[in-house]
Design an enzyme around this catalytic site. Structure first.
Site, PDB file in Angstrom:
ATOM      1  N   TYR B 440       0.811  -1.234   0.000  1.00 49.41           N
ATOM      2  CA  TYR B 440       0.000   0.000   0.000  1.00 49.41           C
ATOM      3  C   TYR B 440       0.842   1.281   0.000  1.00 49.41           C
ATOM      4  O   TYR B 440       2.057   1.221   0.071  1.00 49.41           O
ATOM      5  CB  TYR B 440      -1.075  -0.017   1.083  1.00 49.41           C
ATOM      6  CG  TYR B 440      -0.729  -0.099   2.546  1.00 49.41           C
ATOM      7  CD1 TYR B 440       0.508   0.213   3.062  1.00 49.41           C
ATOM      8  CD2 TYR B 440      -1.729  -0.483   3.443  1.00 49.41           C
ATOM      9  CE1 TYR B 440       0.748   0.157   4.425  1.00 49.41           C
ATOM     10  CE2 TYR B 440      -1.493  -0.553   4.819  1.00 49.41           C
ATOM     11  CZ  TYR B 440      -0.245  -0.227   5.300  1.00 49.41           C
ATOM     12  OH  TYR B 440      -0.008  -0.288   6.642  1.00 49.41           O
ATOM     13  N   GLU B 441       0.176   2.372  -0.170  1.00 52.95           N
ATOM     14  CA  GLU B 441       0.842   3.684  -0.267  1.00 52.95           C
ATOM     15  C   GLU B 441       1.829   3.711  -1.428  1.00 52.95           C
ATOM     16  O   GLU B 441       2.893   4.338  -1.354  1.00 52.95           O
ATOM     17  CB  GLU B 441       1.539   3.998   1.070  1.00 52.95           C
ATOM     18  CG  GLU B 441       1.766   5.476   1.349  1.00 52.95           C
ATOM     19  CD  GLU B 441       0.487   6.295   1.293  1.00 52.95           C
ATOM     20  OE1 GLU B 441      -0.538   5.856   1.850  1.00 52.95           O
ATOM     21  OE2 GLU B 441       0.506   7.362   0.675  1.00 52.95           O
ATOM     22  N   GLY B 442       1.433   3.065  -2.543  1.00 53.22           N
ATOM     23  CA  GLY B 442       2.318   2.924  -3.698  1.00 53.22           C
ATOM     24  C   GLY B 442       3.131   1.661  -3.574  1.00 53.22           C
ATOM     25  O   GLY B 442       4.070   1.611  -2.778  1.00 53.22           O
TER      26      GLY B 442
END
Lengths: 596, 596
Positions: B440-442
């Protein structure tokens, strides 16, 4: 919903083109393995795994196994039908002797089916997997009476088997085991103790479960020299072989595990259970070790199976998922975005897994063929060479294929972004299931120590010398082959790293054993990298030949490109492994235990 | 039952001895951060995490979150009390401005607490974590009225926040997003669409949930240039700020995930929900990117937190578990076997994690201090330099710390053998929880592309040049320091690899962008290896100074030995990374998509 397609083309290419299985046809059983038979067996095995076992995999993970208050254990819905299809197809005894009902075909073929089963449904595949392990022990060490009593029913799948080694306080160090065996006076023994982590210890797939159990006969020496192997059936047999009363062994509980939920991992309580000695008293560990090569090879294959199925599903997703545009301009301008397989970083990940899978499969089949030679050849020199190979390569196959298999499942899961983390897509299961293979049948650190501490120095390093010579000879013989040029130079460089690391260990481990221990895991991986590099060189040779003959050119080009990825991108890791090994034990051991 | 001890000594050593936090005391907020205050804050944070949050971790994993038919979501037992203790302690606003109720302390201190929380209970920590992210966006882009309406209640923990980006068909490629916003005519918008993977999207910990939502205003351009950011409270506010009616947003379902079971990952359905623009229309992605540095840094910290807690539990097990004997002879002859910490291969694994944890923590604090400078300094040159550092190092911290953090959790689990695979011991949870941080978060591949494609070339490579110069200057200044000799030569070698890789990309990626993509992940890890090598050199300098002063000598010796392990055993990996990068894209892209 994840899917599985057995790598049939890949297997046949390896068996026929790379290893020339027909060259082995003087060995018992191989004469029956004509190209037609091999293709039929592989094709039928593929069908079973794709159509019957794979569709049960995800539901089995969700449902798991259930232990009932009376000690019975039920497997997930459909597992019984899946197991019956496996057993009914005669797969359990594929390479077992015909005299006990097996088909006597090469173990190499059995390894192929093991990969398919492990990729399709690892948890289900462990029930027959453990049975094959137990059969191997009985076959080598059992009396003729024991073989006749157990093997036919195990081979036809009516009964299954288990291996009972671990106890709460001992896993690796079996010398500590406490389960005791007291002679009953009639040739049998009463076994009492607790075994843990017993895969397939109790379930509803078979009419009887034949437990092989390590225990200490009352009064036997402490440590590993006082351990004996026993056969303990869940249901005792009447003198005519028919099922009798229930034996004093029961499943006390099942573990809640990270993965392989469909396989019942049991605490087994032995309470005066009746058992019979298998092999000599106090020689139980030796009996176990004989079968460990095959069992460890099978676990290495599980790593490959999970890597393959994870790869296939990642490829499907990467072709399907639209996200972003190719760096070189839109590849699918008619769509809102390009499929992510256009992105080089996605390719890097997929190619890495692909390059592993093909070489790992080759390493497995090469080693399985050596196993056949070791067990079936009538030429003592050939048997010895094959046995050397098996001994040396088994810890490498087990340790490296499961470490990389797990890492590849993680890499494949990563392709899915957040969807990979959601159980529904099935990628998490591949990661969770693959994880066990690094742990059981000797944790991978133990494999590394087995390689460096036992297999490498054995017989003055004969097995290793033979491996190095073989790779050098292949490189020499093919030095002028243009198609092999991209492969041989990197292979020679990495082989040099392996030679330097081996030399370093010879010079530094005798005086300071910690130097061997500190470098063991890196040495195992170094060896695996080089062995798979050699596999790629052999694959490339066969692929170039097929291509030159105008057969399956596009496929052979893809194969050669995958091999180049391996030698350019994967093999250079040998330099780092060598650097670590030759750094020695100083920094590894410098911090006192109480400062951690 | 796993346990957690916050690494207080390590943090204070880094803040005081390595980075000299007192040197920053001209920055707003830092004057308040006297050594006594820092020690008190770190100590209180440690206590909260050890005594309140960590004991809830395993039970939270087992119970998970429950969505009720009416759309309500309940968190695991005890989470509400744990959250209240966190909020009540004032931790949410530790580094938020005093004018909205925060304490205004350095962001670096907040990073310390983020590590402790992530190590103690990642799933619980995500509720405040997402809130901090949402607050950061409001703080930078919200109107004064929005800040006054939301921030004080979020800072005191009465309300929490979320980030709504992902939709079923778009994660990385937000240009594809479909959620639409229609002006209501009163300055507000009606939002309609489906968002997925919304962490903390619905739960029972707070009185209101402030959703930050990316959506496309009706008629806005397609692609990323038509995306706006909205604030959408779950409960609408009356004009006086008191809670009003329920907004048109609801949790449609929660995901069944591999880990972080205690955090509700929601599908959020927006059905004409009332929202207000945050920042300018069609500039929503820019608004998001401003806060992404902090959010990505926070996720990198999660990788470190899981690595630390997994390490601690592996050390405890390795000291306790008796199995086998030391290669150098029995270490505990009075016991049936030695604790497994005597074995070099166990040490190798533990030292690897330990060597990472300390350097990763240093990299986090160094970067967090730069974040403070970037946001608080009144010197434009200092701000720019700090911002360059943040931009360059953020993807490295996020990508490398989560990749390594996960690998370390796996390595720590491996110490436990079969026990590690059983959920009861808690090691599986660390592995399953740590896995999300890579995604997550890229996802980490996106971090690598951000580094190579954006951060590296930006401003003519200024940020990278500055980093290289700093490491070179440090090495030059300390060239004659005997204590640093073992560190500087390997660091110089690896720095050379980084320079060569950077040069190769500059020369080869412009003409062929795939060369950048194919090398991105390896470049990110190469950069991380070198940055952590530099951290070790700085740690070693400070440790040698403490040792020379006769302070905590045994501890400083252990620290120096750990650093030597890093430079001898970990840093050599840079050679392999360079080899892969400079192999380029040929083999990576050679196989046609339909041949995979």
């Amino acid at each position: 919903m994840p899917s599985y397609k057995a790598p049939v083309e890949e297997v046949l290419f390896l068996l026929n083109d790379v290893f020339g299985i027909e060259r082995y046809n003087t060995l018992p059983g191989f004469a029956d393995a004509t190209p037609d038979v091999v293709e039929a067996v592989v094709g039928e095995g593929a069908k079973l795994c794709e159509e019957v076992l794979a569709p049960l995999n995800r539901a089995g993970d969700v449902e798991g196994c259930t232990r009932h208050p009376d000690g019975r254990v039920t497997t997930p819905k459909g597992f019984k039908a899946g197991y019956d299809a496996y057993a009914g197809g005669g797969w359990m005894g594929l390479s077992m002797p015909a005299e006990y009902g097996g088909q006597g075909l090469p173990h190499a073929l059995n390894s192929v089916i093991q990969e398919f089963v492990s990729g399709a449904n690892l948890a289900l595949g462990m029930y027959p997997g453990l049975t094959q392990g137990a059969m191997a022990a009985l076959l080598v060490h059992g009396t003729e009476q024991q073989k006749r009593a157990y093997l036919p029913k195990m081979i036809d799948g009516t009964w299954t088997g288990t291996m009972n080694l671990t106890e709460p306080h001992c896993g690796t160090d079996l010398g500590l085991l406490k389960t005791k065996a007291v002679p009953n006076g009639d040739g049998s023994y009463a076994l009492t103790g607790t075994k843990i982590f017993i895969s397939a210890g109790e379930h509803d797939l078979s009419e009887n479960i034949i437990h092989l159990v390590l225990a200490r006969i009352e009064g036997a020496p402490a440590g590993t020299k006082g351990i004996s192997l026993f056969v303990v059936p869940k249901i005792l047999l009447n003198p005519d072989g028919s099922p009798g009363g229930r034996n004093g062994v029961a499943c006390g509980s099942i573990e809640h595990k990270m993965g392989i939920h469909g396989n019942a991992t049991c605490v087994m309580n032995y309470d005066g259970a009746t058992g019979w000695l298998v092999g000599e008293a106090n020689r139980g560990l030796n009996a176990m070790f004989v079968m460990m090569n095959e069992a460890r090879l099978a676990v290495g294959i599980q790593g490959l199976g999970q890597s393959e199925v994870a790869y296939q599903n990642a490829v499907a997703y990467a072709r399907d998922r639209l996200q972003g545009r190719a760096l070189t301009g839109a590849a699918a301008p008619d769509k809102p975005a390009d499929p992510i397989i256009v992105h080089p970083d996605v390719r890097r990940a997929l190619m890495g897994i692909r390059a592993f899978n093909e070489a790992a499969r080759a390493l497995v089949l090469w080693t399985a063929l050596q196993s056949d030679v070791a067990h079936r050849s009538d030429d003592p020199a050939a048997r010895q060479a094959a046995d050397d190979h098996m001994g040396l390569m088994t810890p490498v196959v087990k340790g490296v294929l499961t470490d990389r298999g797990f890492a590849n499942a993680v890499e494949a899961q990563q392709m899915f972004g957040g969807h990979g983390y959601v159980e529904e897509w099935g990628m998490s299961q591949f990661v969770r299931d693959a994880r066990i293979a690094q742990i059981y049948e000797g944790a991978n650190g133990i494999q590394a120590m087995d390689l460096v501490g036992r297999k490498l120095p054995r017989d003055g390093g004969r097995a290793m010398m033979r491996f190095l010579s073989e790779v050098e000879a292949f490189s020499r013989e093919n030095a002028d082959d243009e198609a092999l040029k991209p492969f041989l130079a990197p292979l020679a460089k990495s082989l040099g790293h392996l030679q330097q690391a081996t030399m370093w260990l010879m010079q530094n481990a005798m005086a300071r054993p910690d130097n061997a221990g500190a470098g063991a895991t890196d040495y195992m991986h170094l060896m695996g990298l080089v062995a798979m590099g050699y596999m790629w060189a052999r694959i490339a040779k066969a692929a170039a030949a097929r291509k030159a003959a105008g057969h399956a050119v596009a496929r052979m080009d893809a194969r050669l490109a995958t091999g180049r990825f391996y030698v350019e991108r994967v093999l250079p890791e040998t330099a780092t492994r060598l650097a670590r090994i030759s750094a020695g034990a100083d920094a590894v051991m410098a911090v006192p235990a109480d400062m951690f």
